[in-house]
Design an enzyme around this catalytic site. Structure first.
Site, PDB file in Angstrom:
ATOM      1  CG  HIS A 167      -0.622  -2.214   8.877  1.00  9.95           C
ATOM      2  ND1 HIS A 167      -1.356  -1.097   8.570  1.00  9.95           N
ATOM      3  CD2 HIS A 167       0.535  -2.084   8.181  1.00  9.95           C
ATOM      4  CE1 HIS A 167      -0.684  -0.348   7.721  1.00  9.95           C
ATOM      5  NE2 HIS A 167       0.459  -0.927   7.469  1.00  9.95           N
ATOM      6  CG  ASN A 168      -1.579  -5.783   6.491  1.00  9.54           C
ATOM      7  OD1 ASN A 168      -2.655  -5.998   7.034  1.00  9.54           O
ATOM      8  ND2 ASN A 168      -1.347  -4.698   5.765  1.00  9.54           N
TER       9      ASN A 168
END
Length: 348
Positions: free
Chosen positions: A257-258
């Site tokens: 994620h991210n």
């Protein structure tokens, strides 16, 4: 050579055609009308085969090869047998690939598994989905609520597109792909088993044990990206996970994620990129590279296969090892360890 059972040449090309299409210089014009009908390695070349040689260390294989034409650099010309047309270029492999795309266009343009471009009556499509007129949706595909799919895109059998996702034009979504919470650009290829937009690995310890952190971001995949088989890309926690334009990601890669991956990056198989890491444009990661979380990797960086990246890497550097460090330092340390081992062996 190319297997004609699966890959049939789309047209007839002569050596003169090949020279004109690529800009290569034909050194022996008497071969201008020689017909090329397949691509081959030097070892498997037969009648009508075109080959390439980019490095001198492979040039000895030209002797005895049955190829009719070869792309090569100036330094290799003297090794080419008189029986071959010589096409001189500074980029043999690139020109070879260009001719391959012309001779065998189906090899680079995914085709419908059932042979027809249509929206199958056996696909599961929500009534609110917006599909361009020439989209192909195959039997068993699932298209969720409010999905939008652009013109020329192919959604293969058993692919699943979750609600509100956007798929651009001329995309290929292969069997067993799942897409959710994602915006996909144009000319994106997602190969079998790729999983895009699932929960990131976000947990926190609490009074009752390990608790889930809501993942409220998206995945954005820009134009021209290719994602290999069984690669997984998690959606962001709050910020988006982004794969930049033109990047190519191999099979079995995990992107957390991210993560932000820049434009035209190459990431080989079995890499793992932990959360909130960013990778700059035109960077390359060899196979099985592991990158820790919140790392910043600059532009034009190269990382050797099997490396473990624990620190930020400035633009343009080459790193390797575990933990990864600049190439020169890594090589010196490896050489020093070998020397120590040699001394100990001699003392015995």
């Amino acid at each position: 050579m190319a297997d004609t059972f699966f890959f049939t040449p789309s047209r007839r090309l002569t050596v003169a055609n090949v020279a004109e299409l690529t800009g290569a210089k034909l050194l022996n014009p008497e071969f201008s009308n020689t017909v090329i009908n397949t691509l081959s390695s030097l070892e498997s070349a037969g009648k009508g085969s075109l080959v390439f040689v980019e490095h001198r260390k492979f040039s000895d294989a030209l002797v005895g090869s049955s190829a009719v034409a070869v792309f090569c650099t100036n330094e290799i010309v003297f090794k080419v047998p008189e029986s071959m047309a010589i096409l001189v270029t500074s980029t043999p492999q690139r020109d070879f690939a260009q001719i391959g795309r012309i001779l065998f266009p189906d090899s680079v343009k995914p085709m419908p598994w059932f042979g027809q471009r249509e929206i199958s009556p056996h696909a599961h499509i929500h009534p609110s989905a917006k599909l361009a007129g020439d989209v192909c949706i195959e039997a068993g595909a699932v298209i969720g609520r409010n999905v939008e799919i652009g013109s020329g895109s192919l959604i293969a059998s058993t692919a699943v597109i979750g609600e509100n996702c956007r798929i651009g034009c001329d995309c290929y979504i292969a069997p067993k792909v799942t897409v959710q919470y994602s915006l996909i650009g144009d000319k994106v290829h997602l190969y079998p088993g790729a999983c895009i937009g699932q929960d990131g690995f976000g947990y926190i310890g609490g009074a009752s044990g390990i608790e889930k952190v809501p993942q409220l971001g998206r995945v954005i995949i820009e134009d021209g990206v290719e994602i290999g088989a069984n690669t997984t890309i998690d959606r962001g926690t709050f910020e988006d996970t982004i794969i930049g334009e033109g990047s190519k990601i191999d099979n079995l890669v995990q992107i957390a994620h991210n993560v932000k991956i820049g434009r035209y990056c190459l990431i080989a198989a079995q890499c793992g990129i932990a959360g909130s890491t960013s990778i700059g444009d035109m960077s390359q990661l060899g196979g099985s590279v592991g990158v820790a979380d919140h790392i910043v990797i600059g532009k034009y960086v190269q990382i050797a296969a099997g490396s473990g990246v624990m620190n930020d890497i400035p633009d343009g550097e080459k790193w390797g090892g575990s933990p990864a460090r600049p190439f020169k330092q890594w090589f010196r340390e490896v050489a020093a360890l070998r020397s120590i081992g040699k001394v100990k062996k001699e003392k015995r």
